[in-house]
Design a protein around this motif. Structure first.
Motif, mmCIF file in Angstrom:
data_model
loop_
_atom_site.group_PDB
_atom_site.id
_atom_site.type_symbol
_atom_site.label_atom_id
_atom_site.label_comp_id
_atom_site.label_asym_id
_atom_site.label_seq_id
_atom_site.Cartn_x
_atom_site.Cartn_y
_atom_site.Cartn_z
ATOM 1 N N GLY A 114 -10.975 -20.680 -19.323
ATOM 2 C CA GLY A 114 -11.932 -19.480 -18.790
ATOM 3 C C GLY A 114 -12.736 -19.834 -17.884
ATOM 4 O O GLY A 114 -13.671 -18.829 -17.484
ATOM 5 N N ALA A 115 -13.255 -20.992 -17.348
ATOM 6 C CA ALA A 115 -13.991 -21.473 -16.179
ATOM 7 C C ALA A 115 -13.416 -22.465 -15.734
ATOM 8 O O ALA A 115 -12.490 -23.326 -16.202
ATOM 9 N N GLN B 56 -15.631 -22.510 -25.274
ATOM 10 C CA GLN B 56 -14.841 -21.562 -24.700
ATOM 11 C C GLN B 56 -15.197 -20.204 -25.569
ATOM 12 O O GLN B 56 -14.822 -19.161 -25.219
ATOM 13 N N ALA B 57 -15.528 -20.492 -26.947
ATOM 14 C CA ALA B 57 -15.955 -19.301 -27.388
ATOM 15 C C ALA B 57 -17.106 -18.461 -27.156
ATOM 16 O O ALA B 57 -17.204 -17.290 -27.231
ATOM 17 N N GLU B 58 -17.949 -19.080 -26.044
ATOM 18 C CA GLU B 58 -19.054 -18.544 -25.626
ATOM 19 C C GLU B 58 -18.845 -17.504 -24.172
ATOM 20 O O GLU B 58 -19.428 -16.978 -23.539
ATOM 21 N N GLN C 37 -21.148 -21.691 -16.001
ATOM 22 C CA GLN C 37 -19.663 -21.212 -16.610
ATOM 23 C C GLN C 37 -19.625 -19.849 -17.173
ATOM 24 O O GLN C 37 -18.743 -19.127 -17.129
ATOM 25 N N LYS C 38 -20.679 -19.442 -18.023
ATOM 26 C CA LYS C 38 -20.806 -18.179 -18.379
ATOM 27 C C LYS C 38 -20.616 -17.199 -17.353
ATOM 28 O O LYS C 38 -19.976 -16.085 -17.500
ATOM 29 N N LEU C 39 -21.553 -17.459 -16.365
ATOM 30 C CA LEU C 39 -21.676 -16.409 -15.278
ATOM 31 C C LEU C 39 -20.539 -16.444 -14.420
ATOM 32 O O LEU C 39 -19.946 -15.344 -14.139
ATOM 33 N N GLU D 251 -18.167 -13.121 -13.918
ATOM 34 C CA GLU D 251 -18.188 -12.610 -12.424
ATOM 35 C C GLU D 251 -16.622 -12.541 -11.832
ATOM 36 O O GLU D 251 -16.205 -11.703 -11.111
ATOM 37 N N LEU D 252 -15.844 -13.742 -12.162
ATOM 38 C CA LEU D 252 -14.673 -13.777 -12.075
ATOM 39 C C LEU D 252 -14.105 -13.733 -10.512
ATOM 40 O O LEU D 252 -13.215 -13.000 -10.423
#
Length: 585
Positions: free
Chosen positions: A368-369, A381-383, A535-537, A541-542
């Protein structure tokens, strides 16, 4: 230039030091061509299982499936293609172990955090391939080249922390004030600051000053000294270059870690479609194998197939802006993909696991990042938001964002009611490049996005050329990055990084990246938490659709011994490689 910072590659001390844009080795399909195996080429089981003392002699053929650019100088190379050659030819002051930690290579090193200095002390007996001794002048020269105003490569971020490098780069000084040559073996670098990843980030490949004497920095990339007659300090020296096709190397008997067992290595470019047959026939001794051919390769009696989780990732990028070369920053001014909801919808529309299963035999892990699972900074990855294939979710998001079919032609228009099409760029080079591209396009078309190939598939070097130049027709693109041992994202994601091909500019991202290199970040747990937030950011934002971290498959003929693989290479300690049938050649 400036396009492919590997091996990859294809090599891998830090994100900013050894990023390399990668050819996609997950995508080749085999055929029956070249599958006729001879008993002699395959080798006997006795040879394959032979143990005992290494034998001297023999040559091996190392294969790659893309033409190499031919920048056979560490300070200039751009991609995995040249990196794999350079791994035989060059050595570093600092090595990276299997735990992705730095350790002494050609030099011992000492970092003084109080005085912001790094001291390198060269080991004894190291010479260039022409017999000239390696000295600290060569280390200093590498910094002077990379910091020079006429240097067009991508390593400046690996020297700009040296005091005075910026002034030298701007032409305000005739030398770099932070470089002190104590003697032929000892050099002291004064830095503007010492960071947690200083050794991983600092440039550690000397350049042969005497070899490049009289050549202007701007002329180095096209010089014969780089392209036809390169030299290094590694175990093998180049004897012949056939541009884009083959490099012949012979052992360097005076190699500082001991005379290599092999007489030589041939680096050969092959068509990916014949990889299995070439391995089966013994024409190829070692290569990073196309993962789509893994089922056939692992069944070969004469080959060992080794799986290694890769330190890298595959992605689909959005062109969000352009690179301002004059200011040295990215400018996020492409309105087409500024809507984050649109980007998320396009991510939910992609069947990533289907891509892995259909074209790579499942050899990879969905992410995911842009941090692979092998990295210590890999986030839970759960976050992160899970963009698993969900075309209904994609349609819902597109509707909410105002991308709807207003004229009943089957394609969505943009919120202003105008035609909305999406160009997609990807690399050629394999039998499944086209069908995989069509798979992705079909995913988008299934949710009403009129997506199409941008003028067809592009050859590896051309692909990265158009990305770097921000050609107007480039809108989305599929690529791959090989990363470094240190998880600092500066080289790919900072606002002033030329390798930030998405041209993503985000103040919070820049702040987090800087926090990851702060004094507090000498505490690795603190640093890991910072990178988890980052990584959450980026997951939210993708700027890219992050696809998967691949699993590399190294195919090694059983005649070849002492091959050690890890998450970033199969070319460790190549001077220790030997072949069981050396006495038969």
């Amino acid at each position: 230039m400036k396009k492919k910072v590997w091996l990859f590659l294809f090599i891998f001390l830090s994100f900013t030091l050894f990023l390399a844009a990668c050819a996609d080795n997950t995508s080749e399909e085999g055929n029956a061509e070249g599958d006729d195996k001879t008993e002699e080429a395959e080798g006997s089981d006795d040879d394959a299982k032979e143990e005992g003392e290494p034998k001297k002699g023999g040559t091996v053929t190392f294969a790659f499936t893309q033409p190499f650019q031919g920048l056979l100088e560490r300070g200039l190379y751009e991609g995995e293609d040249d990196d794999k050659i350079l791994r035989f030819v060059t050595d570093s002051l600092v090595d990276t172990n299997d735990e992705l930690q730095p350790e002494p290579g050609m030099a011992d090193f000492e970092v003084d955090e109080d005085n912001n200095t790094v001291t390198f002390t060269l080991k004894d007996g190291i010479t260039w391939h022409d017999g000239e001794p390696l000295t600290t002048e060569d280390i200093a020269y590498s910094y002077e080249v990379i910091a020079h105003k006429d240097y067009e490569g991508m390593r400046y971020t690996n020297v700009n922390m040296i005091e005075g490098a910026e002034a030298y780069n701007k032409g305000e000084a005739d030398s770099i004030s932070g470089i002190e040559i104590v003697d032929e073996k000892t050099i002291v670098l004064t830095l503007t600051d010492v960071a947690p990843n200083t050794i991983a980030n600092l440039w550690t490949y000397p350049m042969p000053k005497h070899h490049y004497e009289g050549i202007e920095v701007a002329d180095l990339p096209e010089s014969d000294a780089v392209r036809k007659n390169p030299i290094g300090t590694g175990p093998f020296k180049v004897t012949n270059v056939v541009p884009g096709e083959m490099v012949e190397m012979e052992k360097y008997a005076d190699y500082w870690q001991g005379e290599p067992y092999l007489d030589g290595v041939v680096y050969k470019v092959i068509d990916a479609s014949v990889a299995t047959g070439s391995l089966k026939n013994g024409e190829i001794d070692i290569m990073q194998a196309p993962s789509s051919q893994y089922p056939e390769i692992k069944e070969l009696d004469n080959v060992e197939a080794i799986e290694e989780p890769a330190l890298g990732f595959n992605y689909i990028g959005f062109k969000l802006g352009h690179w301002d070369a004059e200011e040295g920053v990215n400018v996020m001014d492409n309105e087409k993909f500024q809507n984050k909801q649109l980007r998320k919808a396009m991510a939910y529309a992609i069947d990533v696991q289907g891509i892995l299963d259909s074209f790579s035999n499942g050899l990879g892990e969905v992410i995911g990042a842009p941090v692979p699972p092998v990295s210590w900074a890999y986030a839970d990855q759960a976050e992160l938001e899970d963009y698993s294939y969900d075309p209904e979710k994609a349609k819902e998001l597109l509707d909410e964002a105002g991308y709807v079919d207003t004229n009943d032609d089957g394609w969505r228009e943009n919120p202003d009611g105008e035609e909305f099409t999406v160009n997609f760029d990807t690399m050629s080079g394999s039998d499944i490049s086209e069908p995989r591209a069509q798979y992705i396009l079909q995913n988008w078309q299934d949710v009403g996005i009129n997506a199409k190939l941008n003028g067809g598939l592009k050859e590896f070097n051309l692909f990265y050329d158009v990305l770097e130049k921000d050609e107007e027709s480039v809108e989305t693109f599929m690529g791959a990055w090989g990363l470094g041992s240190d998880p600092d994202p500066t080289g790919l994601w900072k606002s002033d990084s030329v390798s930030n091909y998405a041209r993503w500019v985000n103040e919070e991202s820049d702040e987090l990246i800087e926090k990851g290199l702060s004094d507090e970040a000498f505490d690795q747990e603190y640093r890991k938490d910072v990178y988890a937030e980052w990584q959450k950011l980026i997951n939210d934002e993708l700027p890219n659709i992050f696809l998967y971290a691949p699993v590399d498959v190294y195919a090694v003929n059983k005649r070849l011994q002492n091959v050690h693989t890890n998450s970033f290479t199969a070319q460790q300690d190549t001077h220790l490689w030997w072949v069981t049938d050396a006495d038969k050649e």
